[in-house]
Design a protein around this motif. Structure first.
Motif, PDB file in Angstrom:
ATOM      1  N   GLY A   4      -9.000  -0.061   1.383  1.00  0.00           N
ATOM      2  CA  GLY A   4      -9.721  -0.626   0.262  1.00  0.00           C
ATOM      3  C   GLY A   4     -11.116  -1.127   0.551  1.00  0.00           C
ATOM      4  O   GLY A   4     -11.734  -1.755  -0.319  1.00  0.00           O
ATOM      5  N   HIS A  38     -13.238   5.017  -5.172  1.00  0.00           N
ATOM      6  CA  HIS A  38     -12.722   3.642  -5.097  1.00  0.00           C
ATOM      7  C   HIS A  38     -12.912   2.969  -6.442  1.00  0.00           C
ATOM      8  O   HIS A  38     -14.040   2.865  -6.946  1.00  0.00           O
ATOM      9  CB  HIS A  38     -13.462   2.873  -4.000  1.00  0.00           C
ATOM     10  CG  HIS A  38     -13.189   1.398  -3.993  1.00  0.00           C
ATOM     11  ND1 HIS A  38     -12.279   0.809  -3.124  1.00  0.00           N
ATOM     12  CD2 HIS A  38     -13.713   0.372  -4.731  1.00  0.00           C
ATOM     13  CE1 HIS A  38     -12.259  -0.497  -3.343  1.00  0.00           C
ATOM     14  NE2 HIS A  38     -13.114  -0.790  -4.311  1.00  0.00           N
ATOM     15  N   PHE A  62      -7.399   1.408  -6.597  1.00  0.00           N
ATOM     16  CA  PHE A  62      -6.967   2.799  -6.720  1.00  0.00           C
ATOM     17  C   PHE A  62      -8.026   3.645  -6.043  1.00  0.00           C
ATOM     18  O   PHE A  62      -9.186   3.651  -6.455  1.00  0.00           O
ATOM     19  CB  PHE A  62      -6.800   3.188  -8.182  1.00  0.00           C
ATOM     20  CG  PHE A  62      -6.340   4.611  -8.377  1.00  0.00           C
ATOM     21  CD1 PHE A  62      -5.137   5.049  -7.836  1.00  0.00           C
ATOM     22  CD2 PHE A  62      -7.109   5.503  -9.103  1.00  0.00           C
ATOM     23  CE1 PHE A  62      -4.711   6.352  -8.002  1.00  0.00           C
ATOM     24  CE2 PHE A  62      -6.688   6.815  -9.282  1.00  0.00           C
ATOM     25  CZ  PHE A  62      -5.485   7.235  -8.730  1.00  0.00           C
ATOM     26  N   ILE A  92      -6.348  -5.254  -7.115  1.00  0.00           N
ATOM     27  CA  ILE A  92      -5.652  -3.978  -7.115  1.00  0.00           C
ATOM     28  C   ILE A  92      -6.684  -2.864  -6.988  1.00  0.00           C
ATOM     29  O   ILE A  92      -7.726  -2.877  -7.652  1.00  0.00           O
ATOM     30  CB  ILE A  92      -4.789  -3.804  -8.387  1.00  0.00           C
ATOM     31  CG1 ILE A  92      -3.955  -2.526  -8.279  1.00  0.00           C
ATOM     32  CG2 ILE A  92      -5.630  -3.850  -9.658  1.00  0.00           C
ATOM     33  CD1 ILE A  92      -2.848  -2.438  -9.302  1.00  0.00           C
ATOM     34  N   PRO A 107      -2.783   6.218  -2.606  1.00  0.00           N
ATOM     35  CA  PRO A 107      -4.093   5.697  -3.019  1.00  0.00           C
ATOM     36  C   PRO A 107      -4.035   4.305  -3.648  1.00  0.00           C
ATOM     37  O   PRO A 107      -5.067   3.758  -4.015  1.00  0.00           O
ATOM     38  CB  PRO A 107      -4.557   6.726  -4.061  1.00  0.00           C
ATOM     39  CG  PRO A 107      -3.276   7.224  -4.659  1.00  0.00           C
ATOM     40  CD  PRO A 107      -2.276   7.254  -3.530  1.00  0.00           C
ATOM     41  N   LEU A 108      -2.828   3.726  -3.787  1.00  0.00           N
ATOM     42  CA  LEU A 108      -2.674   2.430  -4.445  1.00  0.00           C
ATOM     43  C   LEU A 108      -2.584   1.309  -3.422  1.00  0.00           C
ATOM     44  O   LEU A 108      -1.823   1.387  -2.459  1.00  0.00           O
ATOM     45  CB  LEU A 108      -1.420   2.431  -5.317  1.00  0.00           C
ATOM     46  CG  LEU A 108      -1.112   1.110  -6.043  1.00  0.00           C
ATOM     47  CD1 LEU A 108      -2.188   0.822  -7.078  1.00  0.00           C
ATOM     48  CD2 LEU A 108       0.261   1.161  -6.688  1.00  0.00           C
ATOM     49  N   LEU A 109      -3.360   0.253  -3.644  1.00  0.00           N
ATOM     50  CA  LEU A 109      -3.340  -0.941  -2.801  1.00  0.00           C
ATOM     51  C   LEU A 109      -3.301  -2.159  -3.713  1.00  0.00           C
ATOM     52  O   LEU A 109      -4.178  -2.326  -4.573  1.00  0.00           O
ATOM     53  CB  LEU A 109      -4.567  -0.989  -1.893  1.00  0.00           C
ATOM     54  CG  LEU A 109      -4.789  -2.273  -1.081  1.00  0.00           C
ATOM     55  CD1 LEU A 109      -3.691  -2.450  -0.040  1.00  0.00           C
ATOM     56  CD2 LEU A 109      -6.165  -2.276  -0.412  1.00  0.00           C
ATOM     57  N   ALA A 110      -2.287  -3.008  -3.544  1.00  0.00           N
ATOM     58  CA  ALA A 110      -2.173  -4.233  -4.330  1.00  0.00           C
ATOM     59  C   ALA A 110      -2.132  -5.421  -3.387  1.00  0.00           C
ATOM     60  O   ALA A 110      -1.382  -5.415  -2.402  1.00  0.00           O
ATOM     61  CB  ALA A 110      -0.917  -4.200  -5.196  1.00  0.00           C
ATOM     62  N   GLN A 124       0.840  -1.195   0.000  1.00  0.00           N
ATOM     63  CA  GLN A 124       0.000   0.000   0.000  1.00  0.00           C
ATOM     64  C   GLN A 124       0.875   1.245   0.000  1.00  0.00           C
ATOM     65  O   GLN A 124       1.769   1.398   0.838  1.00  0.00           O
ATOM     66  CB  GLN A 124      -0.933   0.008   1.212  1.00  0.00           C
ATOM     67  CG  GLN A 124      -1.949   1.144   1.203  1.00  0.00           C
ATOM     68  CD  GLN A 124      -3.040   0.967   2.227  1.00  0.00           C
ATOM     69  OE1 GLN A 124      -2.874   0.261   3.213  1.00  0.00           O
ATOM     70  NE2 GLN A 124      -4.181   1.592   2.015  1.00  0.00           N
ATOM     71  N   ALA A 179     -11.481  -0.675  -8.438  1.00  0.00           N
ATOM     72  CA  ALA A 179     -10.728  -1.899  -8.165  1.00  0.00           C
ATOM     73  C   ALA A 179     -11.021  -2.960  -9.209  1.00  0.00           C
ATOM     74  O   ALA A 179     -12.098  -2.997  -9.818  1.00  0.00           O
ATOM     75  CB  ALA A 179     -11.045  -2.431  -6.769  1.00  0.00           C
TER      76      ALA A 179
END
Length: 437
Positions: free
Chosen positions: A345, A245, A235, A233, A196-199, A193, A247
């Motif tokens: 997320g 959100h 954003f 993923i 704003p990006l979460l993978a 993380q 995804a």
């Protein structure tokens, strides 16, 4: 002059005696110094080292006790959900699920905490459906922007599935999450993380309950060697006061047990305490499945919205592969001005601005949802639904909620007939009391 002469004579005598005494004392001092010089010096004993003071232990409260000591912590967790409702069907539907039903939906106990050094854990067991299940049961390691999780946990299937069942906007998750078999599974996952990006990605086997030593069970017990790979993923930028959100998720699974465990996809009529499945496919001989989904959601002040679409393809060895589809769209509003929380997320819990007992009425929220599921494709007929759900949720104080829902569901090709008809509609009223800490 005799007196001065006598005084002078006495002074000389005393002087001689003093000189003799001084000489004697000097000799004694010399002997002592010689003796001290011949003796080995004794080193001084160092003081004992100062031990660092143990960190003080503090006790906080977040619906339950929270113990903290330095970088270590432990929080007691629990959950109670009591459900009841009415399923109203056409009179020609001959099924015992219709009418009034109620249940203790969930009774969950456990704890979570940090061990120091970046390591943490969570352990929860749940009593539901007259059985005890392992829920979130895992070990974590966190460093910087990375989080590693090992154990029984959710494999990032969809937004609605990842949102906690005590923080959702309606009583039941979208129909496709249950029909497609979303559940926690044993596995190893990694999360990154940054802003704003979460993978999120991981490799998983099956649920802890499906991997027991009961080889005669429906999932094969310890002979179950299925595995899968999952990823998501997200954003989630902020645009002024608006939280957005977006995804995507993708999933692939190999059953490894073609003949022994045919797959079946099915779903209840919204109310969990009414256990009959009004939508159901026949048993499908399959060697695996793959599915993917898209997510769109956001909040702005007291208003929020969310929607998902999800496709699941069943991999059959001899026949064409059917693809099933599910999705939903919802809007909601806090009548008392709160904002639906969002973090990592997913949507989270919301604290009332003014709780009951503190001069307020708690938090009141309303939501409208359209929920679609299609289990018809190729030669498979499992039925379709169009569901319209309205919800009213009251949170008088933090950690406690009361939920009232109404759903109208229109079926086509239903698995439970209304006389000779497979196309008809049902009405559902459900209510829930829930405590979560």
């Amino acid at each position: 002059m005799p007196l001065p002469a006598v005084a002078q004579a006495i002074s000389e005598t005393e002087a001689q005696e003093l000189r003799a005494q001084i000489a004697t004392l000097k000799a004694q001092v010399d002997r002592l110094e010689a003796r001290l010089g011949s003796a080995a010096p004794t080193p001084a004993t160092p003081p004992p080292p100062v031990q660092p003071a143990a960190p003080a232990t503090s006790i906080g409260w977040k619906g339950g006790p929270v113990f903290s000591s330095g970088s270590a912590s432990f929080k007691v967790k629990g959950r109670i959900q009591y459900d009841a409702g009415m399923l109203m069907t056409p009179p020609s539907v001959q099924d015992r699920a219709k009418g009034y039903s109620n249940e203790l939906r969930r009774l969950r106990l456990g704890g979570e905490g940090k061990l120091g050094g970046g390591f943490g854990y969570k352990l929860e067991t749940e009593l539901s459906d007259n059985g005890v299940d392992l829920v979130d049961t895992f070990i974590t390691y966190e460093t910087g922007k990375w989080l590693v999780t090992l154990g029984n946990h959710n494999q990032f299937q969809s937004l609605d599935e990842l949102i906690g069942d005590t923080t959702g906007s309606v009583m039941e998750r979208a129909a496709f999450t249950d029909a497609f078999g979303f559940e926690r599974r044993l596995g190893l996952s990694v999360q990154y993380q940054a802003g704003p990006l979460l993978a999120q990605a991981g490799i998983f086997s099956d649920s802890a309950d499906s991997l027991t030593n009961d080889a005669d069970g429906p999932d094969g017990g310890d002979e179950n060697n299925s595995y899968g790979v999952d990823g998501r993923i997200v954003f989630a930028p902020k645009w002024g006061d608006t939280q957005l959100h977006f995804a995507l998720s993708g999933h692939w699974r190999d059953f490894q047990r073609l003949s022994e465990t045919p797959q079946r996809y099915r779903q209840r009529a919204y109310l969990h305490s009414a256990n009959s499945r009004f939508l159901a496919t026949p048993r499908i001989a399959a060697k695996g499945e793959s599915h993917y989904g898209v997510e769109l959601a956001g909040t702005q002040g007291p208003f929020w919205w969310a929607g998902e679409a999800h496709w699941l393809r069943v991999d059959r060895p001899w026949l064409a592969d059917p693809t099933f589809f599910g999705g939903y769209a919802e809007v909601g509003l806090f009548l008392t001005g709160e904002t639906r929380s969002y973090k990592n997320g997913i949507f989270g819990s919301t604290r009332p601005k003014k709780s009951v007992g503190s001069g307020g009425l708690g938090a009141w929220q309303v939501a409208l949802r359209y929920d679609y599921l299609d289990l018809n494709d190729r030669d498979i007929v499992g039925g379709t639904q169009n569901a319209y759900v309205a919800a009213l949720v009251w949170t008088p104080i933090e950690y406690l909620r009361f939920n009232l829902n109404y759903a109208r569901i229109d079926y086509r090709d239903a698995a439970i007939l209304a006389g000779t008809r497979a196309d008809y509609g049902v009405n559902v009223v459900g209510w829930r009391a829930e405590l979560d800490f």
